[in-house]
Enzyme design. Structure first.
Site, PDB file in Angstrom:
ATOM      1  N   ARG A  81      -0.893   3.367  12.303  1.00 41.03           N
ATOM      2  CA  ARG A  81      -1.165   4.785  12.461  1.00 41.03           C
ATOM      3  C   ARG A  81      -2.430   4.968  13.272  1.00 41.03           C
ATOM      4  O   ARG A  81      -3.427   4.283  13.023  1.00 41.03           O
ATOM      5  CB  ARG A  81      -1.328   5.460  11.093  1.00 41.03           C
ATOM      6  CG  ARG A  81      -0.011   5.509  10.316  1.00 41.03           C
ATOM      7  CD  ARG A  81      -0.252   5.919   8.898  1.00 41.03           C
ATOM      8  NE  ARG A  81       1.014   6.029   8.166  1.00 41.03           N
ATOM      9  CZ  ARG A  81       1.078   6.129   6.856  1.00 41.03           C
ATOM     10  NH1 ARG A  81      -0.026   6.099   6.132  1.00 41.03           N
ATOM     11  NH2 ARG A  81       2.247   6.250   6.265  1.00 41.03           N
ATOM     12  N   HIS A 141       0.829  -1.203   0.000  1.00 39.04           N
ATOM     13  CA  HIS A 141       0.000   0.000   0.000  1.00 39.04           C
ATOM     14  C   HIS A 141       0.865   1.254   0.000  1.00 39.04           C
ATOM     15  O   HIS A 141       0.590   2.225  -0.735  1.00 39.04           O
ATOM     16  CB  HIS A 141      -0.920  -0.016   1.216  1.00 39.04           C
ATOM     17  CG  HIS A 141      -1.707   1.253   1.396  1.00 39.04           C
ATOM     18  ND1 HIS A 141      -2.791   1.558   0.617  1.00 39.04           N
ATOM     19  CD2 HIS A 141      -1.542   2.301   2.252  1.00 39.04           C
ATOM     20  CE1 HIS A 141      -3.282   2.737   0.978  1.00 39.04           C
ATOM     21  NE2 HIS A 141      -2.531   3.201   1.974  1.00 39.04           N
ATOM     22  N   ARG A 168       7.358  15.879  16.309  1.00 33.38           N
ATOM     23  CA  ARG A 168       6.381  15.970  15.219  1.00 33.38           C
ATOM     24  C   ARG A 168       4.977  16.220  15.744  1.00 33.38           C
ATOM     25  O   ARG A 168       4.186  16.916  15.109  1.00 33.38           O
ATOM     26  CB  ARG A 168       6.432  14.677  14.408  1.00 33.38           C
ATOM     27  CG  ARG A 168       5.581  14.687  13.157  1.00 33.38           C
ATOM     28  CD  ARG A 168       5.753  13.407  12.365  1.00 33.38           C
ATOM     29  NE  ARG A 168       7.127  13.267  11.903  1.00 33.38           N
ATOM     30  CZ  ARG A 168       7.857  12.164  12.052  1.00 33.38           C
ATOM     31  NH1 ARG A 168       7.349  11.116  12.668  1.00 33.38           N
ATOM     32  NH2 ARG A 168       9.092  12.132  11.593  1.00 33.38           N
ATOM     33  N   ASN A 212       9.572  11.665  16.749  1.00 29.29           N
ATOM     34  CA  ASN A 212       8.130  11.423  16.799  1.00 29.29           C
ATOM     35  C   ASN A 212       7.469  12.375  17.800  1.00 29.29           C
ATOM     36  O   ASN A 212       6.379  12.912  17.553  1.00 29.29           O
ATOM     37  CB  ASN A 212       7.866   9.976  17.194  1.00 29.29           C
ATOM     38  CG  ASN A 212       6.402   9.604  17.104  1.00 29.29           C
ATOM     39  OD1 ASN A 212       5.859   9.383  16.033  1.00 29.29           O
ATOM     40  ND2 ASN A 212       5.730   9.546  18.256  1.00 29.29           N
TER      41      ASN A 212
END
Length: 434
Positions: free
Chosen positions: A387, A229, A343, A340
């Site tokens: 996610r 994907h 962000r 992370n």
């Protein structure tokens, strides 16, 4: 019945053991029939009793009474009884049987053979009389060994051996069946063995292994789907941008799009390589002394530019700690966690990084003051391509591999990484052995 199976070998082993045991007990009984101790064997006691009875009959009733006594003995035992004086003269017939007397003296504890007969004998305590029992042919087997009772015992023990062999090998057969099913691709196959012995522990260990393999295979399938994907989307956008560029309309903009998607693919491939390295052979891990405080401080210094560009700050408080491991792999793991946090840190808030040590462990905590994550997502936060929001990758530019790389790198160093909501924000803790 196959001879090379565990069941057959176990059954034959126990059956042979039983047969040898019966034979050994029988032989030991026969050998010790005339023991001279205070507690003679059963055959020795019988001979002593018969000697006393024959002596009494002779002394009180003469040869005729002795004849009747010996006849009764023969009727009961199907063996010939002979009473002699100390020199070996048969008191009933006058025949010289000194050879038997000599044999008793030489072989006082075992049967002996004369003229195709098996002979056992007993000498009186005062030496005046000797009593002999003579067996014809196979009568000695019936008299000594009682084969009918032993055969019954042997049959019963054989059934017990068979049952024990089945009890011992049935779980192994069940485990073999499950392993065959598992090897043919049925990863849901499990051993149904509820025993507390070593075989039960083996079945339990197999079930644990099968569960882990099933989870790994499922994770591998999900990983392949996620990779396909992730690759399909930038490749599709690349194709569209190339077609638009060929049409000659706003070429610089389309080239920028092509460059952006190419960079995205390059980042994805690089992070996949990092995952592969983090999952590599632990024996190939470069082990060296790593000043963890210096490593964390350098990562925070490098992250300040990115934090300031997002309108936030980052601070570190690191105690001196040294660990053994691969410095580059540890740097990548901590850096991914710190980036992370940067962000997802809101504008005007800080990211806090602390390094402490104690009880032989080093702990790195990275906290942001962002929205955190749903409680049900905490356990999956370190899975590849996972996610919390489906569009997070497009918003942040990530592909969902940073925390997965961090977890696998830390686990390769016998450590652990966990996440928990700090209300507000998220706290990620990295635990490493010093």
């Amino acid at each position: 019945m196959k001879l090379n199976t565990v069941f057959t070998k176990t059954l034959l082993w126990f059956f042979g053991t039983v047969v040898l045991t019966i034979a050994a007990v029988t032989i030991a009984t026969a050998i010790n029939f005339n023991s001279g101790g205070r507690r003679p064997g059963p055959v020795g006691s019988l001979l002593r009793l018969q000697l006393s009875e024959a002596r009494h009959a002779y002394e009180t009733g003469g040869p005729e009474e002795l004849r009747r006594t010996l006849q009764r003995f023969e009727d009961v035992t199907q063996a010939e009884g002979v009473l002699t004086d100390g020199a070996g003269r048969n008191l009933l017939t006058g025949e010289d049987r000194s050879d038997l007397v000599q044999a008793i003296r030489e072989q006082s504890r075992v049967p002996f053979f004369r003229r195709n007969r098996t002979v056992v004998g007993r000498r009186s305590a005062d030496g005046e009389y000797n009593f002999f029992v003579l067996f014809e042919g196979g009568n000695v087997v019936a008299w000594f060994f009682q084969p009918e009772s032993y055969l019954a015992i042997l049959a019963a023990l054989s059934l017990l051996c068979y049952g024990f062999a089945r009890y011992l090998t049935n779980p192994v057969r069940e485990l073999q069946r499950v392993v065959d099913c598992f090897g043919r691709g049925d990863f849901s196959a499990r051993a149904r063995v509820s025993r507390g012995d070593e075989i039960g522990h083996l079945a339990g260990a197999f079930n644990v292994m099968a569960q882990r393999i099933q989870l790994l295979m499922a994770a591998e399938r999900r990983l392949l789907l996620d990779i396909s994907h992730e690759l399909r989307s930038p490749l599709a956008r690349l194709s569209v941008a190339i077609e638009l560029a060929r049409m000659g309309e706003d070429v610089p903009s389309h080239l920028d799009r092509i460059q952006k998607e190419a960079d995205r693919l390059n980042t994805l491939v690089g992070e996949l390589l990092q995952v592969t390295r983090a999952e590599g052979d632990a024996s190939r891990l470069r082990s060296q002394s790593v000043p963890l405080d210096e490593l964390v401080t350098n990562i925070v210094e490098d992250g300040k530019i990115e934090a300031e560009a997002r309108g936030s700050g980052i601070f570190v408080n690191a105690a001196p700690v040294t660990v053994a491991g691969d410095a580059e792999l540890l740097r990548r793991a901590v850096e991914n966690v710190v980036r992370n946090a940067i962000r997802y840190s809101p504008v005007g808030n800080n990211v806090e990084v602390t390094l402490t040590s104690g009880n032989g462990r080093a702990c790195i905590e990275v906290r942001d003051y962002g929205p955190g994550v749903p409680e049900e997502s905490l356990t999956r936060l370190f899975d590849a391509f996972y996610r919390v929001e489906t569009d997070r990758g497009r918003a942040s530019g990530g592909v969902g591999l940073g925390l997965a790389i961090a977890r696998r790198a830390i686990e390769l160093h016998q450590g652990s990484v966990t996440a928990q909501n700090a209300h507000p924000g998220l706290r990620v803790s990295i635990d490493l052995p010093i």
